[in-house]
Design a protein around this motif. Structure first.
Motif, PDB file in Angstrom:
ATOM      1  N   TYR A  19       0.695  -1.161  -0.319  1.00  0.00           N
ATOM      2  CA  TYR A  19       0.084  -0.397  -0.213  1.00  0.00           C
ATOM      3  C   TYR A  19       0.456   1.616  -0.399  1.00  0.00           C
ATOM      4  O   TYR A  19       2.054   1.305   0.674  1.00  0.00           O
ATOM      5  CB  TYR A  19      -0.492  -0.192   1.132  1.00  0.00           C
ATOM      6  N   VAL A  20       0.243   2.370  -0.726  1.00  0.00           N
ATOM      7  CA  VAL A  20       2.012   3.427  -0.679  1.00  0.00           C
ATOM      8  C   VAL A  20       0.036   4.204  -0.736  1.00  0.00           C
ATOM      9  O   VAL A  20      -1.089   4.610  -1.562  1.00  0.00           O
ATOM     10  CB  VAL A  20       2.119   3.453  -1.855  1.00  0.00           C
ATOM     11  N   PHE A  21       0.579   5.211   0.359  1.00  0.00           N
ATOM     12  CA  PHE A  21      -0.457   6.982   0.534  1.00  0.00           C
ATOM     13  C   PHE A  21       0.875   7.801   0.251  1.00  0.00           C
ATOM     14  O   PHE A  21       1.812   8.516   1.087  1.00  0.00           O
ATOM     15  CB  PHE A  21      -0.355   6.817   1.875  1.00  0.00           C
ATOM     16  N   THR A  22       0.030   8.772  -1.179  1.00  0.00           N
ATOM     17  CA  THR A  22       1.220   9.534  -1.312  1.00  0.00           C
ATOM     18  C   THR A  22      -0.077  10.522  -2.505  1.00  0.00           C
ATOM     19  O   THR A  22      -0.755   9.994  -3.155  1.00  0.00           O
ATOM     20  CB  THR A  22       2.052   8.887  -2.293  1.00  0.00           C
ATOM     21  N   LYS A  23       0.374  11.889  -2.667  1.00  0.00           N
ATOM     22  CA  LYS A  23       0.431  12.312  -3.769  1.00  0.00           C
ATOM     23  C   LYS A  23       1.085  11.823  -5.232  1.00  0.00           C
ATOM     24  O   LYS A  23       0.360  13.246  -5.692  1.00  0.00           O
ATOM     25  CB  LYS A  23      -0.551  13.666  -3.459  1.00  0.00           C
ATOM     26  N   SER A  24       2.236  11.723  -4.711  1.00  0.00           N
ATOM     27  CA  SER A  24       2.703  11.733  -5.950  1.00  0.00           C
ATOM     28  C   SER A  24       2.478  10.591  -7.082  1.00  0.00           C
ATOM     29  O   SER A  24       3.140   9.435  -6.205  1.00  0.00           O
ATOM     30  CB  SER A  24       3.970  11.753  -4.965  1.00  0.00           C
ATOM     31  N   LYS A  25       3.035  10.989  -8.204  1.00  0.00           N
ATOM     32  CA  LYS A  25       2.165  10.198  -8.857  1.00  0.00           C
ATOM     33  C   LYS A  25       3.569   9.633  -8.925  1.00  0.00           C
ATOM     34  O   LYS A  25       3.621   8.211  -9.135  1.00  0.00           O
ATOM     35  CB  LYS A  25       2.084  10.555 -10.125  1.00  0.00           C
TER      36      LYS A  25
ATOM     37  N   ILE B 178       5.285   0.747  -7.698  1.00  0.00           N
ATOM     38  CA  ILE B 178       4.950  -0.005  -8.712  1.00  0.00           C
ATOM     39  C   ILE B 178       5.203  -1.322  -9.968  1.00  0.00           C
ATOM     40  O   ILE B 178       5.814  -2.516  -9.381  1.00  0.00           O
ATOM     41  CB  ILE B 178       3.536   0.560  -9.612  1.00  0.00           C
ATOM     42  N   GLU B 179       6.221  -0.379  -9.476  1.00  0.00           N
ATOM     43  CA  GLU B 179       7.234  -1.387 -10.783  1.00  0.00           C
ATOM     44  C   GLU B 179       8.820  -1.520 -10.186  1.00  0.00           C
ATOM     45  O   GLU B 179       9.481  -2.074 -10.937  1.00  0.00           O
ATOM     46  CB  GLU B 179       7.855  -0.022 -12.089  1.00  0.00           C
ATOM     47  N   GLN B 180       8.887  -1.093  -9.186  1.00  0.00           N
ATOM     48  CA  GLN B 180       9.975  -1.649  -8.637  1.00  0.00           C
ATOM     49  C   GLN B 180      10.333  -2.633  -7.264  1.00  0.00           C
ATOM     50  O   GLN B 180      11.224  -3.543  -6.941  1.00  0.00           O
ATOM     51  CB  GLN B 180      10.924  -0.692  -8.069  1.00  0.00           C
ATOM     52  N   VAL B 181       8.835  -2.687  -6.462  1.00  0.00           N
ATOM     53  CA  VAL B 181       8.722  -4.272  -5.916  1.00  0.00           C
ATOM     54  C   VAL B 181       7.496  -5.032  -7.074  1.00  0.00           C
ATOM     55  O   VAL B 181       6.901  -4.806  -7.652  1.00  0.00           O
ATOM     56  CB  VAL B 181       8.548  -3.725  -4.496  1.00  0.00           C
TER      57      VAL B 181
ATOM     58  N   GLY C  98      -2.037  -4.295  -4.584  1.00  0.00           N
ATOM     59  CA  GLY C  98      -2.221  -3.412  -3.708  1.00  0.00           C
ATOM     60  C   GLY C  98      -3.328  -2.304  -4.138  1.00  0.00           C
ATOM     61  O   GLY C  98      -4.116  -2.495  -4.441  1.00  0.00           O
ATOM     62  N   CYS C  99      -3.120  -1.115  -3.533  1.00  0.00           N
ATOM     63  CA  CYS C  99      -3.983  -0.251  -3.550  1.00  0.00           C
ATOM     64  C   CYS C  99      -3.401   1.307  -3.181  1.00  0.00           C
ATOM     65  O   CYS C  99      -2.033   1.360  -2.318  1.00  0.00           O
ATOM     66  CB  CYS C  99      -4.706   0.118  -2.108  1.00  0.00           C
ATOM     67  N   VAL C 100      -3.683   1.741  -4.262  1.00  0.00           N
ATOM     68  CA  VAL C 100      -2.697   3.715  -3.503  1.00  0.00           C
ATOM     69  C   VAL C 100      -4.129   4.110  -2.938  1.00  0.00           C
ATOM     70  O   VAL C 100      -4.578   4.554  -3.105  1.00  0.00           O
ATOM     71  CB  VAL C 100      -2.552   4.353  -5.286  1.00  0.00           C
ATOM     72  N   ASN C 101      -3.871   4.891  -1.936  1.00  0.00           N
ATOM     73  CA  ASN C 101      -4.650   5.757  -0.495  1.00  0.00           C
ATOM     74  C   ASN C 101      -5.275   4.948  -0.395  1.00  0.00           C
ATOM     75  O   ASN C 101      -6.553   5.534   0.187  1.00  0.00           O
ATOM     76  CB  ASN C 101      -5.214   6.799  -1.435  1.00  0.00           C
ATOM     77  N   ASN C 102      -5.356   3.278  -0.284  1.00  0.00           N
ATOM     78  CA  ASN C 102      -6.318   2.650   0.631  1.00  0.00           C
ATOM     79  C   ASN C 102      -5.372   1.532   0.702  1.00  0.00           C
ATOM     80  O   ASN C 102      -4.275   1.414   0.730  1.00  0.00           O
ATOM     81  CB  ASN C 102      -7.152   2.516  -0.494  1.00  0.00           C
TER      82      ASN C 102
ATOM     83  N   PHE D  77      -6.750 -11.060  -7.588  1.00  0.00           N
ATOM     84  CA  PHE D  77      -6.511 -11.579  -6.093  1.00  0.00           C
ATOM     85  C   PHE D  77      -4.989 -13.121  -5.842  1.00  0.00           C
ATOM     86  O   PHE D  77      -6.017 -13.396  -6.106  1.00  0.00           O
ATOM     87  CB  PHE D  77      -7.344 -12.026  -5.094  1.00  0.00           C
ATOM     88  N   GLY D  78      -4.110 -12.778  -5.869  1.00  0.00           N
ATOM     89  CA  GLY D  78      -2.873 -13.609  -5.347  1.00  0.00           C
ATOM     90  C   GLY D  78      -1.776 -13.008  -4.986  1.00  0.00           C
ATOM     91  O   GLY D  78      -1.825 -11.977  -5.551  1.00  0.00           O
TER      92      GLY D  78
END
Ligand code: NAD
Length: 460
Positions: free
Chosen positions: A369-375, A382-385, A390-394, A406-407
């Motif tokens: 999960y990542v909470f951020t306003k930065s694209k 998303i690309e490096q891990v 998962g979710c962005v801001n959730n 889901f998996g």
């Protein structure tokens, strides 16, 4: 404990049932999905009661994550199944002219679905939706550690289905699963821990049985400095302490930008009090640890850092307060093992690459999960891990969307399900090419003399 003779009988009955072709028609699968829905709704209050007995789940929590979730998934499957079952027409290469090609989705046969205790109802029946939609028979094995729910599942399935089609085998997994897997299943769908997942895979080897493994891991939650603190805090606290942290995709630990750490901790403390009051032991909305063994493991983590909030425990009540833990080390057990309980370690980072390196210490998490306003931050994670989803801001809610697979990935599992992905998991993609007989292009037939030039023009 079920006898070997009974297992043999059940296995043979399911074999005969599948071989009869009864599970193949669309009308049958549709009727069975509807019957499942009816069974769940008839047992709804007993299911909610059992989940309260096993895990102290509030009816709202139990309904939304275990029962309502299934209704939605059944409705989605019913709305799409006919189309999923249609053979998919694909193009054919010119070299095969005059041909047409189709992908048929063929049922697998006998399936075994093994569930854990944390969402003991939903994680048993959600894969079953895929098995039914795919036209298979199924043996279900609920977790013995959520015994009330296991008993309700067994009663409901017995009343709903012919055991030669779908049945439940209860009991101690370590004994029953090897006894079952001595027989050849066409697919084993396992949700549970990594060590047991490895055993399942080993047991599948002699019969070359394909397996789906839905496992766990340490799912990071990254909060950078460009963030809506209040919203992030609420969503993270909700996700972490839902089912008292006993969720495979719960945020395991927080990686927060050092500049916003203090603000974030204050907002998270406030959210805990808003949700569960000053003394969460009195809250009806807060679950309990499943058993004393899990209680002891998670309670021991509390000694591995400085407690910023919570930390209270009551072994008799299997209660551990929602806890925020500071000053933990990467080589402490709390940062080495999947926590699977209501303890949230908080670590900081200064630059994103540092956070990414830290996450890679526990590779292939089930969720991120990542909470951020930065694209830029969002894209980098998303690309490096590598992780399951998962979710962005959730957090958690990605698994409520049946359009999303889901998996896990790597150590967090193999295969995926939900929606169309369940249907695909529980069917074999059978590719068929059909060639007209009105023309029989001779280029492929010997003698090959002088034909290479033509072949090169066709295949380039
Ligand atoms: P577990 O692996 O102990 O048990 C899962 C199932 O396996 C149970 O039905 C159990 O009876 C059976 N089992 C236990 N020991 C066995 C053995 N030796 N041989 C064969 N079968 C055996 O897992 P658990 O404690 O019930 O669940 C917690 C784990 O499940 C966590 O790691 C969590 O992350 C993971 N989980 C993953 C997902 C997901 O969707 N990926 C969902 C929920 C839980």
């Amino acid at each position: 404990m079920i006898s070997n003779a009974r297992i043999s009988q059940l296995y043979k009955a399911q074999h005969d049932y599948f071989d009869s072709g009864a599970t193949l028609p669309y009308a049958f699968r549709k009727a069975m999905l509807k019957r499942l829905k009816k069974g769940v709704s008839q047992y709804e209050s007993r299911i909610l009661e059992a989940l309260h007995q096993d895990l102290h789940k509030h009816p709202l929590e139990a309904y939304s994550s275990e029962v309502g979730f299934l209704y939605e998934e059944i409705a989605f499957t019913l709305a799409n199944l006919k189309q999923w079952m249609e053979p998919e027409v694909v193009t054919s290469p010119f070299v095969t002219y005059p041909s047409s090609s189709r992908v048929y989705r063929e049922p697998l046969g006998l399936t075994l679905i093994i569930a854990p205790w944390n969402y003991p109802f939903m994680l048993q029946l959600s894969p079953l939706i895929g098995a039914i939609a795919g036209g298979n028979c199924a043996i279900l094995k609920p977790s013995e550690l959520a015994p009330h729910t296991a008993a309700v599942i067994a009663a409901m399935i017995k009343e709903t289905f012919d055991p030669a089609y779908v049945t439940v085998v209860e009991g101690d997994g370590a004994t029953i699963i090897p006894a079952l897997m001595a027989y050849r299943f066409d697919h084993v769908f396992f949700t549970g821990s990594i060590p047991v997942g490895k055993k399942i895979m080993e047991m599948a080897v002699p019969h070359l049985t394909p397996v789906t493994l839905e496992l766990g891991g340490k799912s990071p939650c990254v909060v950078d400095d460009k963030v809506n603190i209040k919203v992030a805090a609420k969503r993270i606290i909700w996700a972490k302490f839902w089912n008292a942290g006993q969720t495979c995709v719960a945020p395991d630990y927080l990686l927060v930008h050092h500049r916003v750490k203090e603000e974030m901790v204050d907002a998270m403390k406030e959210a805990i009090v808003d949700f569960f009051g000053q003394n969460p032991v009195n809250s009806d909305d807060y679950a309990r640890m499943i058993n004393s063994r899990r209680f002891d493991t998670v309670a021991a983590y509390l000694k591995e850092g400085h407690i910023l909030h919570g930390g209270q425990t009551d072994r008799d009540k299997l209660y551990i307060a929602p806890t925020l833990l500071d000053d933990v080390e990467w080589d402490d057990p709390v940062m080495q093992e999947e926590i699977f309980g209501p303890v949230l370690p908080i670590l900081t980072f200064e630059e994103l690459p540092q956070a990414i390196q830290a996450i890679k210490k526990n590779p292939y998490p089930l969720a991120l999960y990542v909470f951020t306003k930065s694209k830029k931050t969002e894209k980098a994670l998303i690309e490096q891990v590598r992780f399951g989803g998962g979710c962005v801001n959730n957090a958690l809610v990605h698994l409520t969307n049946p359009e999303l697979p889901f998996g896990g990935a790597g150590y967090s599992g193999m295969g995926q399900y939900h929606g169309r992905y369940s249907f695909e998991t529980f069917t074999h993609a059978k590719g068929m090419l059909k060639t007209g007989t009105w023309l029989d292009v001779p280029v492929k037939y010997p003698p090959f003399k002088n034909k290479l030039g033509l072949m090169k023009r066709i295949m380039k």
